[in-house]
Design a protein around this motif. Structure first.
Motif, PDB file in Angstrom:
ATOM      1  N   LYS A  73       0.803  -1.169  -0.026  1.00 32.59           N
ATOM      2  CA  LYS A  73      -0.050   0.040   0.049  1.00 32.59           C
ATOM      3  C   LYS A  73       0.846   1.217  -0.066  1.00 32.59           C
ATOM      4  N   TYR A  74       0.298   2.318  -0.799  1.00 31.55           N
ATOM      5  CA  TYR A  74       1.031   3.362  -0.810  1.00 31.55           C
ATOM      6  C   TYR A  74      -0.033   4.543  -0.453  1.00 31.55           C
ATOM      7  N   TYR A  75       0.363   5.463   0.567  1.00 32.58           N
ATOM      8  CA  TYR A  75      -0.421   6.287   1.198  1.00 32.58           C
ATOM      9  C   TYR A  75      -0.420   7.810   0.363  1.00 32.58           C
ATOM     10  N   GLY A  76      -1.513   8.430   0.372  1.00 38.12           N
ATOM     11  CA  GLY A  76      -1.416   9.807  -0.218  1.00 38.12           C
ATOM     12  C   GLY A  76      -2.702  10.726   0.328  1.00 38.12           C
ATOM     13  N   GLU A  92      -3.755  20.235  -3.550  1.00 31.76           N
ATOM     14  CA  GLU A  92      -2.657  19.759  -3.332  1.00 31.76           C
ATOM     15  C   GLU A  92      -2.573  18.202  -3.108  1.00 31.76           C
ATOM     16  N   ASP A  93      -1.603  17.740  -3.751  1.00 30.53           N
ATOM     17  CA  ASP A  93      -1.446  16.331  -3.642  1.00 30.53           C
ATOM     18  C   ASP A  93      -0.322  15.863  -3.059  1.00 30.53           C
ATOM     19  N   GLY A  94      -0.355  15.092  -1.926  1.00 31.37           N
ATOM     20  CA  GLY A  94       1.199  14.712  -1.145  1.00 31.37           C
ATOM     21  C   GLY A  94       1.154  13.207  -0.861  1.00 31.37           C
ATOM     22  N   PHE A  95       2.363  12.740  -0.558  1.00 31.18           N
ATOM     23  CA  PHE A  95       2.697  11.334   0.072  1.00 31.18           C
ATOM     24  C   PHE A  95       2.522  11.344   1.170  1.00 31.18           C
ATOM     25  N   PRO A 105       7.533  14.542   4.629  1.00 36.70           N
ATOM     26  CA  PRO A 105       8.223  15.681   4.222  1.00 36.70           C
ATOM     27  C   PRO A 105       9.365  15.275   3.457  1.00 36.70           C
ATOM     28  N   ASP A 106       9.968  13.958   3.148  1.00 36.48           N
ATOM     29  CA  ASP A 106      10.787  13.916   2.371  1.00 36.48           C
ATOM     30  C   ASP A 106      10.387  13.788   0.718  1.00 36.48           C
ATOM     31  N   LEU A 107       9.230  13.884   0.301  1.00 35.03           N
ATOM     32  CA  LEU A 107       8.564  13.875  -1.065  1.00 35.03           C
ATOM     33  C   LEU A 107       7.823  14.961  -1.177  1.00 35.03           C
ATOM     34  N   PRO A 108       7.841  15.422  -2.411  1.00 34.36           N
ATOM     35  CA  PRO A 108       7.019  16.666  -3.140  1.00 34.36           C
ATOM     36  C   PRO A 108       5.756  16.622  -2.862  1.00 34.36           C
ATOM     37  N   VAL A 109       5.222  17.792  -2.851  1.00 33.46           N
ATOM     38  CA  VAL A 109       3.656  18.035  -2.873  1.00 33.46           C
ATOM     39  C   VAL A 109       3.337  18.816  -4.281  1.00 33.46           C
ATOM     40  N   SER A 110       2.448  18.249  -4.822  1.00 28.17           N
ATOM     41  CA  SER A 110       2.068  19.017  -6.302  1.00 28.17           C
ATOM     42  C   SER A 110       0.827  19.732  -5.930  1.00 28.17           C
TER      43      SER A 110
END
Length: 125
Positions: A73-76, A92-95, A105-110
């Motif tokens: 599972k990958y959460y967003g 806004e779409d984040g991990f 916080p280590d991954l981008p937010v688009s």
């Protein structure tokens, strides 16, 4: 999705996709406004999405996970910025780190803007 155009603006890190649907704007809009419909279109092939929360209003949050073919599972999350019914919504779409849906916080937010307009054959998004 019946994509008719894809354009890139590398200087501004922007991607614009245009699609046309043989359905009225209200029907296309409802795909994004309704959690169970959204699950059918969100995410890449082979990684079905499950939205456990979808508060589709300004300031609302959506929490989802995608499941890999192996069961991982990958959460967003989405943060809904604005909603203009049947015309446009911005989010806004984040991990997320895990099933708490805390931001990773280590991954981008688009930031995404989805716009809809009536055309002769149905809807352009």
């Amino acid at each position: 999705m019946p994509v008719t155009d894809v354009s890139q603006d590398l200087d501004n890190c922007a991607l614009t996709m245009t699609a046309e649907f043989a359905a009225p704007v209200e029907r296309v809009w409802s795909v994004y406004a309704n959690r169970s419909s959204l699950e059918k279109v969100w995410g890449p092939p082979g990684y079905p999405a499950t939205f456990v929360k979808h508060d589709f209003e300004p300031g609302g949050m959506s929490h989802y996970f995608m499941t890999s073919p192996e069961g991982e599972k990958y959460y967003g999350w989405w943060r809904i910025v604005s909603v203009d019914p049947h015309r446009e919504f911005v989010f806004e779409d984040g991990f997320a780190l895990d099933d708490t849906f805390a931001n990773n916080p280590d991954l981008p937010v688009s930031r995404a803007t989805y716009s809809f307009e009536t055309i002769d054959s149905g809807t352009r998004a």
